[in-house]
Write a protein that holds these residues in place. Structure first.
Motif, PDB file in Angstrom:
ATOM      1  N   SER A   1       0.824  -1.207   0.000  1.00 12.29           N
ATOM      2  CA  SER A   1       0.000   0.000   0.000  1.00 12.29           C
ATOM      3  C   SER A   1       0.857   1.256   0.000  1.00 12.29           C
ATOM      4  CB  SER A   1      -0.917   0.016   1.223  1.00 12.29           C
ATOM      5  OG  SER A   1      -1.863  -1.025   1.115  1.00 12.29           O
ATOM      6  N   TYR A   2       0.356   2.256  -0.719  1.00  9.61           N
ATOM      7  CA  TYR A   2       1.015   3.544  -0.851  1.00  9.61           C
ATOM      8  C   TYR A   2      -0.043   4.642  -0.773  1.00  9.61           C
ATOM      9  CZ  TYR A   2       4.715   0.736  -3.020  1.00  9.61           C
ATOM     10  OH  TYR A   2       5.672  -0.203  -3.270  1.00  9.61           O
ATOM     11  N   GLU A   3       0.416   5.860  -0.546  1.00  7.82           N
ATOM     12  CA  GLU A   3      -0.460   7.023  -0.659  1.00  7.82           C
ATOM     13  C   GLU A   3      -0.735   7.227  -2.143  1.00  7.82           C
ATOM     14  OE1 GLU A   3      -2.864  10.076   0.257  1.00  7.82           O
ATOM     15  OE2 GLU A   3      -1.989   8.662   1.670  1.00  7.82           O
ATOM     16  N   ARG A   4      -2.008   7.341  -2.506  1.00  4.88           N
ATOM     17  CA  ARG A   4      -2.404   7.430  -3.921  1.00  4.88           C
ATOM     18  C   ARG A   4      -1.634   8.513  -4.671  1.00  4.88           C
ATOM     19  NH1 ARG A   4      -6.959   5.831  -6.542  1.00  4.88           N
ATOM     20  NH2 ARG A   4      -8.002   5.470  -4.556  1.00  4.88           N
ATOM     21  N   GLN A   5      -1.648   9.731  -4.172  1.00  7.02           N
ATOM     22  CA  GLN A   5      -1.027  10.849  -4.873  1.00  7.02           C
ATOM     23  C   GLN A   5       0.471  10.623  -5.086  1.00  7.02           C
ATOM     24  OE1 GLN A   5      -1.487  14.628  -2.933  1.00  7.02           O
ATOM     25  NE2 GLN A   5      -0.096  15.657  -4.310  1.00  7.02           N
ATOM     26  N   ILE A   6       1.141  10.112  -4.094  1.00 12.34           N
ATOM     27  CA  ILE A   6       2.587   9.881  -4.187  1.00 12.34           C
ATOM     28  C   ILE A   6       2.895   8.815  -5.234  1.00 12.34           C
ATOM     29  CG2 ILE A   6       4.635   9.121  -2.918  1.00 12.34           C
ATOM     30  CD1 ILE A   6       3.509  11.905  -2.077  1.00 12.34           C
ATOM     31  N   LEU A   7       2.138   7.721  -5.235  1.00 17.92           N
ATOM     32  CA  LEU A   7       2.386   6.654  -6.200  1.00 17.92           C
ATOM     33  C   LEU A   7       2.048   7.107  -7.626  1.00 17.92           C
ATOM     34  CD1 LEU A   7       3.432   3.843  -6.653  1.00 17.92           C
ATOM     35  CD2 LEU A   7       1.154   2.955  -6.158  1.00 17.92           C
ATOM     36  N   LEU A   8       0.972   7.868  -7.773  1.00  8.81           N
ATOM     37  CA  LEU A   8       0.629   8.377  -9.108  1.00  8.81           C
ATOM     38  C   LEU A   8       1.704   9.334  -9.629  1.00  8.81           C
ATOM     39  CD1 LEU A   8      -3.235   8.888  -8.820  1.00  8.81           C
ATOM     40  CD2 LEU A   8      -2.001   7.087 -10.062  1.00  8.81           C
ATOM     41  N   GLU A   9       2.269  10.147  -8.747  1.00 10.47           N
ATOM     42  CA  GLU A   9       3.369  11.032  -9.159  1.00 10.47           C
ATOM     43  C   GLU A   9       4.573  10.202  -9.600  1.00 10.47           C
ATOM     44  OE1 GLU A   9       4.078  13.628  -5.841  1.00 10.47           O
ATOM     45  OE2 GLU A   9       2.214  14.745  -6.178  1.00 10.47           O
ATOM     46  N   HIS A  10       4.858   9.140  -8.890  1.00  3.98           N
ATOM     47  CA  HIS A  10       5.948   8.222  -9.240  1.00  3.98           C
ATOM     48  C   HIS A  10       5.718   7.668 -10.653  1.00  3.98           C
ATOM     49  CE1 HIS A  10       8.695   4.767  -8.871  1.00  3.98           C
ATOM     50  NE2 HIS A  10       7.682   4.005  -9.243  1.00  3.98           N
ATOM     51  N   LEU A  11       4.496   7.231 -10.911  1.00  9.09           N
ATOM     52  CA  LEU A  11       4.169   6.685 -12.236  1.00  9.09           C
ATOM     53  C   LEU A  11       4.194   7.766 -13.304  1.00  9.09           C
ATOM     54  CD1 LEU A  11       1.277   4.274 -11.193  1.00  9.09           C
ATOM     55  CD2 LEU A  11       3.631   3.645 -11.818  1.00  9.09           C
TER      56      LEU A  11
END
Length: 144
Positions: A90-100
């Protein structure tokens, strides 16, 4: 439960805005510093202001920490909008989307291929975070 999550997200946004304003003020103050002592004073003031903002918004005990399983695996900040990957992490949505969005098409921990369409809300973790907030609101909101 939706009201709790909305309140949690609003508190997180407020803290982010406050810290951004403090950071901007710090940067402005640093540009007018002539000596390293002045810069040190500005940095100390910024640190104290951030600490005061976190304490004021959450009234946290400095020794307390949010449990690791309720934190993002990238930032180690408390989860507000957790998503789970196919690998089960699990990750924070915004952080993972920024990573992608930066072109990193892989899961940060396992390095397996990952697309945004493979992310799902982690509802069990949302429930766990909500339960933790009910018992420790001061610790959680100060850590955001």
């Amino acid at each position: 439960m939706a009201d709790q999550q909305a309140g949690r997200m609003q508190a997180a946004r407020v803290l982010v805005d406050v810290e951004a304003a403090l950071k901007a003020g710090r940067e402005d103050a640093l540009t007018s510093c002539a000596t390293s002592e002045q810069r040190s004073d500005v940095m100390e003031s910024y640190t104290q202001q951030c600490k005061m903002a976190r304490t004021t918004l959450g009234m946290a005990d400095d020794a307390a920490e949010v449990p690791q399983h309720l934190c993002c695996q990238i930032t180690w900040s408390p989860l507000v909008d957790p998503v789970v990957t196919p690998a089960g992490i699990s990750y924070e949505r915004q952080i993972l989307l920024e990573h992608l969005d930066r072109g990193n098409r892989f899961e940060p921990v396992t390095r397996e291929p990952l697309e945004a369409s493979q992310l799902y809300p982690n509802k069990m973790l949302v429930d766990a975070v909500d339960a933790y907030i009910e018992e420790h609101p001061d610790i959680f909101f100060a850590a955001i």
